[in-house]
Motif scaffolding. Structure first.
Motif, PDB file in Angstrom:
ATOM      1  N   UNK A 578       0.806  -1.214   0.000  1.00 21.48           N
ATOM      2  CA  UNK A 578       0.000   0.000   0.000  1.00 21.48           C
ATOM      3  C   UNK A 578       0.839   1.265   0.000  1.00 21.48           C
ATOM      4  N   UNK A 579       0.487   2.220   0.887  1.00 16.86           N
ATOM      5  CA  UNK A 579       1.140   3.527   0.900  1.00 16.86           C
ATOM      6  C   UNK A 579       2.615   3.408   1.258  1.00 16.86           C
ATOM      7  N   UNK A 580       2.937   2.511   2.185  1.00 15.08           N
ATOM      8  CA  UNK A 580       4.329   2.272   2.575  1.00 15.08           C
ATOM      9  C   UNK A 580       4.697   0.849   2.158  1.00 15.08           C
ATOM     10  N   UNK A 581       5.151   0.666   0.929  1.00 11.19           N
ATOM     11  CA  UNK A 581       5.430  -0.696   0.445  1.00 11.19           C
ATOM     12  C   UNK A 581       6.509  -1.388   1.272  1.00 11.19           C
ATOM     13  N   UNK A 582       6.455  -2.708   1.277  1.00  3.71           N
ATOM     14  CA  UNK A 582       7.431  -3.505   2.006  1.00  3.71           C
ATOM     15  C   UNK A 582       8.193  -4.461   1.103  1.00  3.71           C
ATOM     16  N   UNK A 583       7.769  -4.584  -0.140  1.00  2.00           N
ATOM     17  CA  UNK A 583       8.459  -5.504  -1.044  1.00  2.00           C
ATOM     18  C   UNK A 583       8.034  -5.192  -2.483  1.00  2.00           C
ATOM     19  N   UNK A 584       8.872  -5.630  -3.417  1.00  2.00           N
ATOM     20  CA  UNK A 584       8.503  -5.517  -4.817  1.00  2.00           C
ATOM     21  C   UNK A 584       9.168  -4.348  -5.525  1.00  2.00           C
ATOM     22  N   UNK A 585       8.665  -4.032  -6.672  1.00  2.78           N
ATOM     23  CA  UNK A 585       9.274  -3.014  -7.524  1.00  2.78           C
ATOM     24  C   UNK A 585       8.194  -2.306  -8.337  1.00  2.78           C
ATOM     25  N   UNK A 586       8.552  -1.164  -8.900  1.00  2.00           N
ATOM     26  CA  UNK A 586       7.689  -0.484  -9.862  1.00  2.00           C
ATOM     27  C   UNK A 586       8.571   0.329 -10.807  1.00  2.00           C
ATOM     28  N   UNK A 587       8.206   0.318 -12.066  1.00  2.00           N
ATOM     29  CA  UNK A 587       8.905   1.102 -13.087  1.00  2.00           C
ATOM     30  C   UNK A 587       7.861   1.749 -13.985  1.00  2.00           C
ATOM     31  N   UNK A 588       8.109   2.996 -14.323  1.00  2.00           N
ATOM     32  CA  UNK A 588       7.131   3.740 -15.132  1.00  2.00           C
ATOM     33  C   UNK A 588       7.890   4.604 -16.144  1.00  2.00           C
ATOM     34  N   UNK A 589       7.606   4.393 -17.408  1.00  2.00           N
ATOM     35  CA  UNK A 589       8.197   5.200 -18.487  1.00  2.00           C
ATOM     36  C   UNK A 589       7.069   5.930 -19.200  1.00  2.00           C
ATOM     37  N   UNK A 590       7.230   7.243 -19.380  1.00  2.00           N
ATOM     38  CA  UNK A 590       6.159   8.073 -19.938  1.00  2.00           C
ATOM     39  C   UNK A 590       6.688   8.951 -21.063  1.00  2.00           C
ATOM     40  N   UNK A 591       5.932   9.014 -22.143  1.00  2.00           N
ATOM     41  CA  UNK A 591       6.213   9.932 -23.252  1.00  2.00           C
ATOM     42  C   UNK A 591       5.001  10.839 -23.428  1.00  2.00           C
ATOM     43  N   UNK A 592       5.229  12.157 -23.317  1.00  2.00           N
ATOM     44  CA  UNK A 592       4.171  13.140 -23.531  1.00  2.00           C
ATOM     45  C   UNK A 592       4.576  14.017 -24.715  1.00  2.00           C
ATOM     46  N   UNK A 593       3.646  14.187 -25.646  1.00  2.00           N
ATOM     47  CA  UNK A 593       3.929  14.970 -26.853  1.00  2.00           C
ATOM     48  C   UNK A 593       2.828  16.004 -27.040  1.00  2.00           C
ATOM     49  N   UNK A 594       3.236  17.287 -27.028  1.00  2.00           N
ATOM     50  CA  UNK A 594       2.306  18.361 -27.392  1.00  2.00           C
ATOM     51  C   UNK A 594       2.220  18.371 -28.923  1.00  2.00           C
ATOM     52  N   UNK A 595       1.091  17.960 -29.450  1.00  2.00           N
ATOM     53  CA  UNK A 595       0.956  17.696 -30.884  1.00  2.00           C
ATOM     54  C   UNK A 595       0.883  19.000 -31.686  1.00  2.00           C
ATOM     55  N   UNK A 596       1.172  18.915 -32.992  1.00  2.00           N
ATOM     56  CA  UNK A 596       1.073  20.102 -33.848  1.00  2.00           C
ATOM     57  C   UNK A 596      -0.331  20.689 -33.927  1.00  2.00           C
ATOM     58  N   UNK A 597      -1.333  19.954 -33.465  1.00  2.00           N
ATOM     59  CA  UNK A 597      -2.691  20.498 -33.478  1.00  2.00           C
ATOM     60  C   UNK A 597      -2.860  21.627 -32.479  1.00  2.00           C
ATOM     61  N   UNK A 598      -1.933  21.793 -31.549  1.00  2.00           N
ATOM     62  CA  UNK A 598      -2.002  22.860 -30.567  1.00  2.00           C
ATOM     63  C   UNK A 598      -1.047  23.997 -30.894  1.00  2.00           C
ATOM     64  N   UNK A 599      -0.900  24.920 -29.935  1.00  2.00           N
ATOM     65  CA  UNK A 599      -0.058  26.107 -30.142  1.00  2.00           C
ATOM     66  C   UNK A 599       1.421  25.823 -29.930  1.00  2.00           C
ATOM     67  N   UNK A 600       1.742  24.785 -29.128  1.00  2.00           N
ATOM     68  CA  UNK A 600       3.139  24.478 -28.847  1.00  2.00           C
ATOM     69  C   UNK A 600       3.461  23.065 -29.339  1.00  2.00           C
ATOM     70  N   UNK A 601       4.733  22.858 -29.613  1.00  2.00           N
ATOM     71  CA  UNK A 601       5.193  21.540 -30.029  1.00  2.00           C
ATOM     72  C   UNK A 601       6.425  21.183 -29.191  1.00  2.00           C
ATOM     73  N   UNK A 602       6.226  20.276 -28.280  1.00  2.00           N
ATOM     74  CA  UNK A 602       7.331  19.826 -27.433  1.00  2.00           C
ATOM     75  C   UNK A 602       7.033  18.398 -26.969  1.00  2.00           C
ATOM     76  N   UNK A 603       8.042  17.749 -26.431  1.00  2.00           N
ATOM     77  CA  UNK A 603       7.893  16.376 -25.945  1.00  2.00           C
ATOM     78  C   UNK A 603       8.661  16.209 -24.641  1.00  2.00           C
ATOM     79  N   UNK A 604       8.130  15.347 -23.766  1.00  2.00           N
ATOM     80  CA  UNK A 604       8.795  15.033 -22.495  1.00  2.00           C
ATOM     81  C   UNK A 604       8.859  13.515 -22.347  1.00  2.00           C
TER      82      UNK A 604
END
Length: 781
Positions: A578-604
């Motif tokens: 739960x909130x204070x884990x005691x075992x295990x692992x977690x990995x998270x990879x994220x790609x965010x892209x501000x698309x050309x349909x908007x005012x800015x174009x960038x990626x994180x």
């Protein structure tokens, strides 16, 4: 109050009765009536029932003797006189007092409710008859319990005071004393190994072993017995099949403060493996069994290795439906101190699951549990699927404990019922808080969250917070099983405003409002792939005297942006606790892209990973590693990465020991400006944490309190500096990574998580803003 001993009373009464019987029988008359004098506690109708005499009944000496005996056996009376007066048989009784009040003082090691439970079982509670013999037994039992805890100087005093209406008040006063210290542990008879080797894993330690959080040098009977078992295991894991603990003695000093322990052993000789064989019925190919038997001729015999082999064989057969496999090993000791090992296998019939029964889930619907099951009704029962089901339910985070048990179906040999027993823990919270944070100043917050909304497993939450610099409002709803095959869907509405006038970041205002939808697809038991679209409006208002960096961006791209952001997230999580884990692992990879349909174009692009190692199986001693990487860049018509999307480092949520958001490149100002440089952030983030988590001895609820030694490191960098900025270097410079070490304490309060950090920078440089003490309310690091 002086009470005669039972035997003296008995002799006195019998003598009186015999004399009375002689005189009465000589006259041979009937008893016209029976009277009982002295009753206070016992109801009169019960007393007459015990005596058993009726009016006008012929006098019977044997019956009088029996009546006296019966009255004494009730335990109510300390003295009984019997005589006859005018054809009336009179029982003159003296009742024992009853307990009118009972108090216990001085106990800390043993809970009062536990003591009261034991006293009740012994018949010592308010309203019961007072029996002095019971008090003596209780004193002896209490002292025995304290001796087992190493409190040999403990004293138990019992005071008895008279009260009105033939009652007494009992006060049990306990002086628990001090725990006796282990002065010396001596092992006698060891030749193959020295004492240091044999006692290195002992829980008990001699006085002088220093550890401010340890009570290892305090004597405890159970602790010593556990150490003796460890000693046996050590020898049996090193081939000493004939090893025996001959005796163990515990000696006390005269003042009962020092303990000397002597363990006498007979080592015998070490055995090595000669041959290994399989016997019994093998329903699966032998090679599947042999792959788990890693013993070779000449290997030193190890009991723990044998135990693991037995477990692995049972699991292997259990995965084929032979759930009740019985695996035994028969050692045959030979004269040359070698041993033949024969693994006998009795698999029994294949077993199928007839029914899966859930219990303990008073709030959570059965469907929420059933959809996590990889073991199905009517299917072959397999060990791996049962364990997988348990793990999946634990990962929900709704339950404090999860237990899966197989129960044979009566009248069958090939069917079981699977009982899934859970202990629900609160999955919702309402928070209203007023506090202060080192990073944010005054904090006002309100939140309502339900991770198991109406028992469906869905999550609904609303959070609102306000600090000196920031306001956040978020409404979200997540359905982890939008489709039956585990596709999730979530919605989010958010509104954020921030004013950076009073922190270490340049003065500007930033407003964000948006809505998003997200879908998640299960890849495996622990992995998911999420796709999302967020529509967001961002507006920026620069301060009176903006920096070159922020002014250049706003001049080039404007101060209001409507963006459509697509996101792709891969996650792999197997955290338990739960909130204070005691075992295990977690990995998270994220790609965010501000698309050309908007005012800015960038990626994180971001990567966050953490892992816990349990260092003893008790969920108390843990080691944790956590790392976070981030990179952002503009593309297309947006050559520069938006400054308000920069990463920041420093503070309680990243590199503790430095002020919040203070690390990394600084901005620059025109020569006409009087402003000094402040944190600019960067489009590159590198942070990491190593924690050694340990229990505090005075804390009982380790599930909500956590203490850790930590080392943090990290900073932010940029790959594009404004021309002429001397406090900004392009690219990653590992020499600029800052490190800190310290102590953290986290408490999951009924309101929100509360954390304190004491830290010291290890390589601070001139101009760095450090902070020895930091705390936060409302999240965990």
């Amino acid at each position: 109050m002086i009470l005669p001993a039972c035997r003296e009373v008995y002799v006195k009464v019998v003598s009186a009765v015999l004399l009375a019987l002689i005189s009465v029988q000589s006259v041979a008359k009937n008893i016209e009536d029976v009277r009982i004098d002295g009753l206070v506690q016992m109801p009169s109708d019960r007393a007459f029932d015990v005596i058993g005499f009726d009016q006008n009944e012929a006098y019977d000496s044997g019956k009088v003797y029996q009546a006296i005996n019966s009255l004494f056996n009730t335990g109510y009376f300390s003295d009984i006189d019997v005589y006859e007066e005018n054809d009336v048989l009179i029982f003159d009784v003296a009742e024992r007092p009853s307990i009118g009040n009972l108090t216990i003082e001085g106990n800390n090691l043993i809970k009062t409710e536990d003591l009261q439970r034991g006293l009740t079982l012994s018949g010592l509670e308010i309203g019961e008859i007072y029996e002095p013999e019971t008090l003596n037994q209780i004193v002896q039992e209490l002292q025995r319990q304290y001796y087992a805890l190493g409190r040999y100087s403990a004293k138990v005093d019992i005071l008895v005071d008279e009260m009105p209406r033939n009652r007494v008040a009992i006060a049990i006063n306990i002086d628990e004393g001090d725990t006796a210290k282990i002065v010396h542990i001596n092992i006698v008879g060891n030749e193959a190994y020295d004492e240091e080797t044999l006692t290195k894993d002992f829980e008990s330690r001699e006085t002088g072993y220093w550890n401010p959080f340890s009570s290892a040098d305090e004597y405890g009977k159970a602790k010593i017995q556990g150490d003796i078992n460890k000693l046996k295991s050590y020898y049996l894991d090193n081939g000493y099949l004939d090893f025996d603990v001959v005796s163990s003695q515990v000696s006390l000093s005269a003042d009962k403060k020092d303990v000397y322990i002597v363990i006498n052993v007979n080592e015998g000789k070490s055995y090595s493996v000669n041959q290994v064989a399989l016997s019994g019925s093998l329903p699966i190919p032998e090679d599947r069994i042999w792959k788990h038997i890693d013993q070779q001729e000449g290997d030193v015999f190890s009991r723990s290795q044998v135990t693991k082999i037995i477990e692995d064989i049972s699991t292997e057969l259990g995965d084929d439906g032979y759930l009740f496999t019985n695996v035994n090993v028969i050692p045959e000791k030979l004269d040359d101190h070698t041993v033949n090992l024969s693994y006998q296998i009795a698999p029994g019939p294949k077993v199928y699951v007839r029914r899966i029964v859930f219990s303990g889930n008073s709030e959570t619907q059965d469907e929420v549990l059933r959809r996590e099951m990889t073991q199905f009704e009517g299917a072959l029962a397999t060990h791996s699927k049962i364990q997988s089901s348990k793990r999946r339910i634990e990962r929900l985070g709704f339950f404090g404990s999860v237990d899966l048990k197989t129960r044979p179906v009566p009248g069958t040999t090939d069917q079981v019922d699977l009982d899934v027993v859970v202990l629900e823990q609160p999955s919702g919270s309402i928070q209203a808080s007023i506090g202060y944070s080192e990073a944010d100043g005054t904090v006002l917050g309100f939140g309502i969250s339900k991770r198991n909304f109406m028992g469906t497993g869905n999550k609904l939450s609303f959070n609102a917070s306000r600090t000196n610099q920031r306001q956040d409002y978020t409404l979200s709803y997540d359905n982890p099983y939008f489709t039956v095959d585990g596709v999730s869907r979530g919605f989010q509405l958010f509104y954020q405003t921030s004013d950076h006038a009073d922190d270490d970041v340049e003065d500007y205002d930033l407003d964000k409002i948006g809505v998003g939808v997200n879908y998640g697809y299960p890849i495996s038991d622990t992995q998911r792939l999420n796709f999302g679209i967020t529509i967001k409006e961002t507006s920026v208002k620069l301060g009176y005297d903006p920096s070159n960096e922020t002014n250049d961006y706003v001049t080039t791209y404007g101060d209001n942006y409507d963006d459509i952001i697509a996101s792709l997230t891969w996650s792999d999580s197997d955290l338990i606790g739960g909130v204070l884990p005691t075992n295990g692992y977690s990995t998270r990879a994220t790609l965010e892209v501000a698309t050309p349909a908007g005012d800015q174009e960038y990626a994180k692009l971001g990567l966050t990973s953490q892992r816990y190692w349990n260092m003893g199986g008790s969920n108390l001693w843990l080691f944790r590693l956590k790392g976070r990487l981030g990179y952002g860049a503009g593309y297309g018509d947006t050559e520069n990465f938006p400054f308000f999307e920069n990463y920041f480092a420093g503070g309680a949520y990243s590199v503790r020991g430095y002020k919040a958001s203070s690390l990394g490149p600084k901005n620059s100002y025109p020569s006409t400006s009087s402003n000094t440089s402040s944190a600019l952030g960067g489009n590159i983030l590198v942070t990491g944490t190593a924690e050694f988590i340990f229990p505090l001895p005075m804390v009982e609820d380790h599930k909500s309190v956590r203490t850790a030694f930590f080392v943090d490191g990290g900073s932010v960098f940029t790959d594009s500096c404004f021309a002429g900025n001397t406090e900004c270097n392009e690219g990653i410079d590992f020499a600029e990574i800052r490190y800190t070490a310290g102590l953290s304490w986290t408490w999951i309060t009924p309101i929100a998580p509360l954390s304190f950090n004491l830290s010291r920078p290890l390589n601070s440089k001139e101009g760095d803003k450090t902070d020895f003490f930091q705390f936060q309310l409302g999240t965990t690091f």
